[in-house]
Design a protein around this motif. Structure first.
Motif, short mmCIF file in Angstrom:
data_model
loop_
_atom_site.label_atom_id
_atom_site.label_comp_id
_atom_site.label_asym_id
_atom_site.label_seq_id
_atom_site.Cartn_x
_atom_site.Cartn_y
_atom_site.Cartn_z
N TRP A 65 -6.78 7.42 11.37
CA TRP A 65 -6.34 7.00 10.05
C TRP A 65 -5.49 8.06 9.37
O TRP A 65 -4.51 7.73 8.69
N VAL A 69 -4.45 4.48 0.61
CA VAL A 69 -5.19 4.08 1.82
C VAL A 69 -6.55 4.75 1.86
O VAL A 69 -6.67 5.97 1.70
N THR A 85 -6.93 -1.99 4.63
CA THR A 85 -8.06 -1.06 4.49
C THR A 85 -8.44 -0.95 3.01
O THR A 85 -7.60 -1.16 2.13
N PRO A 121 -9.71 4.88 4.55
CA PRO A 121 -10.19 4.45 5.87
C PRO A 121 -11.49 3.67 5.75
O PRO A 121 -12.25 3.85 4.79
N LEU A 141 2.65 -0.18 10.50
CA LEU A 141 1.53 0.52 9.87
C LEU A 141 1.52 0.28 8.36
O LEU A 141 0.44 0.21 7.75
N ALA A 180 -2.11 7.75 10.84
CA ALA A 180 -1.42 6.56 10.35
C ALA A 180 -0.89 6.76 8.94
O ALA A 180 0.24 6.38 8.61
N VAL A 181 -1.70 7.38 8.08
CA VAL A 181 -1.28 7.63 6.71
C VAL A 181 -0.08 8.57 6.69
O VAL A 181 0.85 8.40 5.89
N THR A 196 0.86 -1.19 0.00
CA THR A 196 0.00 0.00 0.00
C THR A 196 0.89 1.23 0.00
O THR A 196 2.11 1.13 0.04
N LEU A 210 -2.13 -0.97 7.18
CA LEU A 210 -2.96 -0.12 6.32
C LEU A 210 -3.27 -0.78 4.97
O LEU A 210 -4.17 -0.35 4.26
N GLU A 235 -8.82 -1.26 13.66
CA GLU A 235 -8.70 0.07 14.25
C GLU A 235 -8.07 0.00 15.64
O GLU A 235 -7.22 0.83 16.00
N VAL A 257 -4.33 -0.53 15.19
CA VAL A 257 -3.62 0.68 14.78
C VAL A 257 -3.47 1.64 15.96
O VAL A 257 -2.40 2.22 16.19
#
Length: 327
Positions: A182, A170, A288, A172, A281, A185-186, A165, A285, A316, A319
């Motif tokens: 999210w 990504v 998703t 969510p 991560l 995380a991104v 990814t 991710l 979730e 994460v």
């Protein structure tokens, strides 16, 4: 992801036992051997797997035929199946319990579909949430470390890992109540990959790609399957993938424990918590926005409790737990 376990006797698909694929299999058997039966192996979604009963002058043996039939995997079969064939040859003299290579037709030159023929490994996939789940996780950590220590040369070193990814890809989960989580995380995986030391990676190790025998103190790993994504990269990435799967199967705490189990087994991970967070991560991710897409094979194996909502919640929670520990 490939998992195994029989669903009972069945005929070859599309008459393949009587045509191209069957002829190719026959050409790659020992003199006097022939296929006496075929049974579908359950749980895989990248390919069709069949167990072949073979009889000949030396007695009986069992092989596995892996065939790519979905258009996406057919397109990528030359790279995927050639890689797996090379890896099976590489692992033959090691203590990693991989199948023995028999033959490969990665471009479907002879078969109806791109195919790989190999030996059948003993054991079964186990993903039940039972008293052995913790023992299985410890065995997974030890097995992963042994995979990472497989020696390679310049000629046998696999390709560099590929991320599954990116920040741009990504999405969510729909209806999430934690959009800020999210976005955060991104932002982490938007950064450049941390400097790392490479090693031999399975790249798709998780409970669905490992076979077990025994229970309790007699529990053992009897086989590791699905080597099409084998790569060279950081040990953290393999640990991350297995951690994500454990979090989805058993909850965030199980996913968080796996890195500790790997370290206890003697493995070395990134010293910098931010680097470790990045790799964890980067893998999480990739599930998703639809974490349940991986659950089909697990449901076939009895985990009907893995609903889409449950898997989204677990992802979730996982994460969030990664940020709580490593940020």
């Amino acid at each position: 992801m490939i998992t195994t376990g029989t669903t009972g006797n069945c005929e070859w698909p599309d008459g393949e036992g009587r045509t191209a694929t069957g002829a190719w299999v026959a050409d790659n058997l020992a003199e006097g051997e022939h296929v006496t039966g075929a049974a579908r192996l359950r749980g895989g979604w990248t390919s069709e797997m069949r167990r072949l009963a073979v009889t000949g002058p030396a007695g009986e043996r069992t092989l596995v035929l892996r065939s790519f039939v979905k258009p996406f995997f057919v397109r990528h079969a030359p790279g995927l199946l050639t890689r797996e064939a090379d890896v099976l040859r590489l692992l033959a003299p090691t203590d990693v319990p991989a199948a023995s290579f028999v033959a490969v037709d990665a471009t479907a030159e002879h078969c109806a579909h791109p195919s790989l023929l190999m030996s059948l490994l003993p054991g079964e996939v186990r993903v039940d949430d039972d008293e052995d789940a913790g023992r299985r996780a410890r065995l997974l950590a030890d097995q992963l470390l042994r995979i990472h220590r497989v020696p390679v040369t310049g000629a046998t070193r696999p390709r560099a890992y590929q991320a599954w990814t990116s920040a741009a890809r990504v999405t969510p989960p729909s209806g999430t109540l934690r959009p800020g989580l999210w976005r955060r995380a991104v932002d982490v995986i938007r950064q450049a990959p941390p400097v790392h030391r490479g090693c031999f990676l399975h790249r798709d190790l998780h409970p669905g790609n490992v076979l077990f025998t025994g229970t309790g103190d007699d529990l053992r790993i009897s086989g590791v399957v699905d080597w099409v994504e084998t790569s060279w990269g950081p040990a953290d990435l393999d640990v991350a993938h297995c951690s994500s799967a454990l979090a989805l199967l058993y909850g965030a705490p199980a996913g968080m424990r796996f890195a500790d189990l790997y370290a206890t087994a003697g493995g070395t991970l990134a010293d910098d918590p931010s680097a470790h967070l990045y790799w964890r991560l980067l893998d999480a991710l990739a599930f998703t926005p639809d974490a349940e897409k991986v659950a089909g094979p697990w449901r076939e194996l009895g985990r009907t409790d893995l609903t889409p909502d449950l898997l989204t919640d677990r992802l979730e929670d996982y994460v969030q737990a990664l940020f709580d520990r490593y940020a």
